[in-house]
Each structure stands twice: as structure tokens, then as C-alpha cells.
Write an enzyme that holds these catalytic residues in place. Structure first.
Site, PDB file in Angstrom:
ATOM      1  N   ASN A  62       0.844  -1.188   0.000  1.00 29.63           N
ATOM      2  CA  ASN A  62       0.000   0.000   0.000  1.00 29.63           C
ATOM      3  C   ASN A  62       0.882   1.242   0.000  1.00 29.63           C
ATOM      4  OD1 ASN A  62      -0.201  -1.404   2.816  1.00 29.63           O
ATOM      5  ND2 ASN A  62      -0.764   0.692   3.366  1.00 29.63           N
ATOM      6  N   ASP A  63       0.821   2.095   0.993  1.00 31.84           N
ATOM      7  CA  ASP A  63       1.384   3.442   0.930  1.00 31.84           C
ATOM      8  C   ASP A  63       2.862   3.492   0.537  1.00 31.84           C
ATOM      9  OD1 ASP A  63      -0.970   3.389   2.367  1.00 31.84           O
ATOM     10  OD2 ASP A  63      -0.262   4.660   3.993  1.00 31.84           O
ATOM     11  N   PRO A  64       3.224   4.424  -0.355  1.00 31.58           N
ATOM     12  CA  PRO A  64       4.644   4.765  -0.519  1.00 31.58           C
ATOM     13  C   PRO A  64       5.111   5.532   0.708  1.00 31.58           C
ATOM     14  CG  PRO A  64       3.296   6.240  -1.835  1.00 31.58           C
ATOM     15  CD  PRO A  64       2.360   5.232  -1.230  1.00 31.58           C
ATOM     16  N   GLN A  79       4.702   0.233   2.398  1.00 36.36           N
ATOM     17  CA  GLN A  79       3.997  -0.678   3.279  1.00 36.36           C
ATOM     18  C   GLN A  79       3.804  -2.005   2.547  1.00 36.36           C
ATOM     19  OE1 GLN A  79       2.146   0.711   6.698  1.00 36.36           O
ATOM     20  NE2 GLN A  79       4.293   1.208   6.300  1.00 36.36           N
ATOM     21  N   SER A 123       2.934   4.070   8.246  1.00 38.10           N
ATOM     22  CA  SER A 123       3.529   5.021   7.306  1.00 38.10           C
ATOM     23  C   SER A 123       4.298   6.151   7.973  1.00 38.10           C
ATOM     24  CB  SER A 123       2.444   5.601   6.405  1.00 38.10           C
ATOM     25  OG  SER A 123       1.971   4.624   5.513  1.00 38.10           O
TER      26      SER A 123
END
Length: 577
Positions: A62-64, A79, A123
Site C-alpha cells: 500500500n502506501d509509498p 507498506q 507510514s
């Protein structure tokens, strides 16, 4: 079709030798689950796995997180679940590149191994300190079952290593904890810090009460002890603010970026809204005395701009000191089912990195794929001065189009045919697109059918619909849509229409569109990057060389293809996949 690997540059060969036997220890030991009989064969086909968008070989991302440039290398953390294709077991995976297009995976950089992150490493962001050393601020989960959130810090174990392969966490973690009265389960995602007046400052996303999203402001003199300011940098009654981002802008129209600590007259404050799963931003002023941010548009918090009007979330920007630009990275989740993801063995991609800068109007950002992407362009075809009559479509032939880059300039000769905009839709572009999809004929509507089958049973439409001006002297209203409702015959897919208005003057009849087509993703940029839409699609027929590209006209006025150029896209080095 030109999807072979690019010839390896010397830096890639050197790195591969350095990492021989080390990369993907986690990945290679895992295999996708056997596909249930209910999963269509096309869903698990390798031809639906993206060719040039960022993703690891397997499992969930998922998130950068924490993008940065260090000693000749771009670093991207993200993630990642090393154990499966659904969210869970999250670590900070780590990849490096010298061009933001070809990527090599290293071992995960941050894993749950101290008390203040033992239940999760969520994150965060990276900051380059004055001595050139990078530091990572990230959210840790330190209690089971309730997602109690604190902020931690990590530093490179060996700052002389350009690949930053090992990170250490000081014993003084956590560096920020929720205070009495704060919602400890809605307190996460620290930003890149900026420095001024002897203090570092960072933001942390939060929620106060049931509705007020806010960006908590923290200060530190030594990057070790952080103290919360009495008031947030900004807040609004919008719901929880995830993944906040705050950065300065150059003057309107200037494409160069600024380092986060460089003062400016204009700033962007962005948050990822947990309620809608979209990324919103405002342009405004940062008062360094009161330490408050004020959007230029007083209603901006509630009628906000979006980076992308499609499937794009949890974004992060960073300043690239090599090319003096600000780069935007974002996550695009799957639009199929969890069952399908488990069968595939992977889920999630990142959007193509985009350069962002302030539009000449000063009202919004412009976004454009980074120039390095053009190195992947292969075989091409061009079309010029082709008229597409009402109700007709034109096929672009001579190349494979399931993994392609298409740029087209279009011109409509009869804007008087445009429909009136029904005021009942207000400013709800998505609802308007749902009611006025690509197959609704009449008025002025034109664009591309991508990933289309030969008989058009499957097609994804990326198009514009023009409406009459709302009043005397006003400019026509331009709606940009991606309509995937006919993108696939496979069942159990989420196929929403995505749309945004384009703040451009089409009175001359001219408008441009660029679409990055990559097997199961269509990423489009309207009017030079004023409006962007990313959509995930999963064709069952229009796969590989059975995917076709068309320019269509479902309106009542002639459309001219002033110029179209399309390229097959080669496959870059992608984390060993």
C-alpha cells in the site's frame, strides 16, 4: 510487442552483483494460493500484472513511504505484507533506483522489533538532516488489538552505504505519543520535517471528536525531543486526515521544485481522507509567525482539489535535488475481490511518479509523468488530421496497445452542440459522469477506448464531455471521465466511473489527453495535467495482443485528431519480477 527487459545499465549490473543471493529472500519463499475454480482464468493471467508500474514480485503493498535521494540512489520504502496478498504483517519494504523507473528490491528496512512498534510499522516520511544523513519518522503500533499509535525515528546504521540497507532505532523511541484528550487510534503518518528559526517542525495526522481532521504540529531543536504546538497547523470538519503532506511551491508556472525547508509564498497542504479514500489538497499561505496554514480558497477545505480523481491514495511527495523537481508518488489498490487477490498472489501498485508544480493560474497543481518514463518507449505510430464523424470511431493500428503510452491532441468544431449542464449535479463530477457515461450519445463527447476487444464487448473509455457555459461570458464546462463499466466481462469487479472537471478554456475547441495503458491500469492526464484519473481494470478478452485502441466520437459534432502518437512500452527492471 516490445515488453522485453531493457539492456542493463552498468549501475544495474554492479548492483545485481552486490546483491546476488540477498534480494527477495522473503519473496521467493512464498507462492500464490491455488486459484479457486470460481476465479476467472483471466484474473490470474500474468498478462494482467502490470508491465511498467511499480510493484513487488508478490504480495500486498500500500502506501509509498519515505522517498528520498541519497548518494546517487533514489530510495522508495513502502507498506508491505511479506506473508500474503491482503493487508497485515506490515513492514517497510525497500527498493532502490537510479532513474525512478528501473527498481531493485532490498531487504525490508523497518520491521516490528522494538516495544514502540512491536505490533506494526505504519507510514511515515524521510528527512535529510543538515549533515546529509537521512532520518525516518514513522508510526508504530505499541499495543495489541487497539492500534494505539506513537511516532518513532530510525537512522541508517551505516551512513556511508549508499543503499542504506540497515536502519537502527534509538532507545529513546517513541519520540511523540498521544497526550490526554487525543485519539490515540487516529494519530499517525508523520511528514517530512522542515527547518526554520532553530526548530524542526513536522505534522502528524489526527482526528478530534467524530469529525475534525487535523494536522498536529510538532517542534524539535535536536530532532530527538518533539513537543506538540498548542494548535494544529490546520484542521477542518472532514473526518480523519491520514498521510498529511506539506511543501512549498515555486511561483505559478515555474516547474522547478523546492526543498521542504525553503520558505515560499505558497504551500500545498494535502491529506488522505480516511472517509472517502481520496487524496485532497489546497494551495495556500503558511504564516510562520502564527504557525498556521490558510487556504487561498476559503471553501477549499470542503470543495477541495484532488491529486487524482480516480484510484489514488496515501500519496507522498519528495524533493529531487538532482533535477530540482518535486515528485509525487501514490498507491492504487485493486478493484477486484480479496478472493481474486489471493489467487493472483499480489495486490496493489504505485502510480507512475509524477512531477508536480503550480499552474500559471496559481489555483491548482499540474502533474505530469516524470521524463524518465519516456526511456521505455518503443515502437510507435502517428496519426494526424483525421476527422472522426459523429457516432463513429477510429482504430489506431500498427502496434500493441495493452502496454502503451498515448498522447493525443483533439479538436471539436461544433461546441454549439454542447448540452446544458443540469444544475442538479452541482459540482459532483463523479455523479455527472455516472449519468452521462461514454455510451450516452449527444452533445459533445469524445475520447479514447483503451483495452478494448475487437468487437467492443470490453472497453475502458477515457473521455471528455463538454457542456454549455453557465452564464454570459463564461467558458464551456469540461468534464473528464474514465468509464470502466464495460471494461470486463468477469464478475465480482468494482467498476466505478471516475471523473473531475477540467479548469481549461476549450473555446478554441482544442484539448489534449495522455493515457498510460498498462494491462490492468489506465492512468490519464487531461489538458496537460490539470486533471488526472487512474483506474484499475481487468479485461477478460482485451488482453495482450487482443487489446485494441480507438478514438471515438459519441457526440453530434465532428472531432479532429490533430495529432496522435502512441508508443509500445518496454518492461523495466521491476524488483526482480
Amino acid at each position: 510487442m516490445g515488453t522485453r527487459l531493457l539492456a542493463l545499465a552498468p549501475w544495474l549490473l554492479l548492483l545485481l552483483l552486490q546483491l546476488a543471493g540477498a534480494s527477495h529472500v522473503v519473496h521467493r519463499s512464498l507462492e500464490a494460493e491455488q486459484a479457486p475454480s470460481s476465479v476467472p482464468a483471466s484474473i490470474v493471467s500474468p498478462l494482467l500484472r502490470t508491465g511498467y508500474h511499480f510493484q513487488p514480485p508478490m504480495n500486498w503493498i500500500n502506501d509509498p513511504n519515505g522517498p528520498l535521494y541519497y548518494k546517487g540512489w533514489y530510495h522508495l520504502f513502502y507498506q508491505y505484507n511479506p506473508k500474503g496478498a491482503v493487508w497485515g504483517n506490515i513492514v517497510w519494504a525497500h527498493s532502490v533506483s537510479q532513474d525512478l523507473i528501473n527498481w531493485i528490491a532490498l531487504e525490508p528496512a523497518i520491521k516490528p522489533d522494538i516495544p514502540s512498534d512491536q505490533y506494526g510499522c505504519w507510514s511515515g516520511s524521510a528527512t535529510i538532516l543538515p549533515d546529509g544523513t537521512p532520518a525516518i519518522l514513522y508510526t508504530g503500533i505499541d499495543r495489541p488489538n487497539i492500534n494505539y499509535q506513537v511516532q518513532n525515528i530510525a537512522f541508517p546504521k551505516n551512513a556511508s552505504d549508499p543503499l542504506l540497507r540497515e536502519w537502527v532505532k534509538p532507545a529513546y523511541n517513541p519520540v511523540a505519543t498521544p497526550e490526554p484528550g487525543m485519539n490515540a487510534t487516529q494519530f499517525r503518518d508523520p511528514t517530512t520535517a522542515w527547518y526554520a528559526d532553530g526548530h524542526w517542525r513536522m505534522l502528524v495526522g489526527g482526528l478530534k471528536g467524530a469529525r475534525r481532521g487535523l494536522a498536529y504540529l510538532y517542534r524539535s531543536r535536536d530532532f530527538k525531543t518533539w513537543v506538540r504546538a498548542k494548535h494544529p497547523l490546520h484542521s477542518a470538519l472532514t473526518g480523519m486526515w491520514e498521510c498529511p503532506d506539506f511543501f512549498p511551491l515555486q511561483a505559478p508556472g515555474l516547474q522547478a521544485g523546492l526543498d521542504t525547508s525553503v520558505p515560499s509564498s505558497k504551500y500545498v497542504l494535502k491529506n488522505s481522507l480516511d472517509l472517502t479514500r481520496y487524496d485532497y489538497y489546497t494551495v495556500g499561505i503558511y504564516n510562520k509567525v502564527t504557525e498556521r496554514y490558510v487556504p487561498d480558497n476559503p471553501a477549499g477545505d470542503y470543495h477541495r482539489l484532488r491529486y487524482d480523481y480516480g484510484n489514488f491514495y496515501a500519496s507522498k511527495t519528495f524533493f529531487d535535488p538532482v533535477k530540482h523537481r518535486r515528485i509525487l508518488l501514490g498507491w492504487a489498490n485493486e478493484s477486484d475481490s480479496v478472493t481474486y487477490d489471493k489467487a493472483k498472489g499480489w495486490a496493489g501498485i504505485h502510480a507512475i511518479p509524477r512531477k508536480v508544480w503550480l499552474d500559471p493560474s496559481g489555483k491548482q497543481l499540474l502533474q505530469w509523468p516524470i521524463e524518465e518514463l519516456e526511456k521505455l518507449r518503443g515502437k510507435s505510430v502517428s496519426v494526424s488530421d483525421k476527422v472522426v464523424k459523429p457516432g463513429e470511431h477510429f482504430q489506431v493500428t500498427g502496434l500493441g496497445t495493452y502496454q502503451a503510452d498515448v498522447e493525443v491532441s483533439l479538436e471539436v468544431s461544433g461546441l454549439e452542440k454542447a448540452e446544458a449542464l443540469d444544475p442538479a449535479f452541482g459540482d459532483d463530477a463523479e455523479r455527472l459522469c455516472g449519468a452521462k457515461g461514454a455510451d450516452v450519445r449527444g452533445g459533445v463527447v469524445f475520447g479514447l477506448w483503451v483495452l478494448a476487444s475487437a468487437g467492443l464487448e470490453e472497453k475502458t473509455a477515457v473521455f471528455f464531455r463538454v457542456f454549455k457555459p453557465a452564464g454570459h461570458g463564461a467558458k464551456p464546462v469540461v468534464l473528464m471521465c474514465t468509464d470502466p463499466t464495460k471494461s470486463s466481462l468477469s464478475p465480482d469487479l468494482y467498476k466505478p466511473t471516475f471523473a473531475g472537471f477540467v479548469d481549461t478554456d476549450i473555446s478554441s475547441g482544442k484539448i489534449s489527453l495522455r493515457s498510460l495503458i498498462d494491462r490492468s491500469v489506465v492512468e490519464s492526464f487531461g489538458a496537460g495535467g490539470k486533471t488526472c484519473i487512474l483506474s484499475r481494470v481487468y479485461p477478460s478478452m482485451a488482453i495482450g495482443d487482443k487489446a485494441h485502441l480507438y478514438v471515438f466520437n459519441n457526440g453530434e459534432a465532428d472531432i479532429k485528431i490533430s495529432h496522435l502518437k502512441a508508443w509500445e512500452m518496454k518492461k523495466p527492471l521491476m524488483n526482480g519480477a
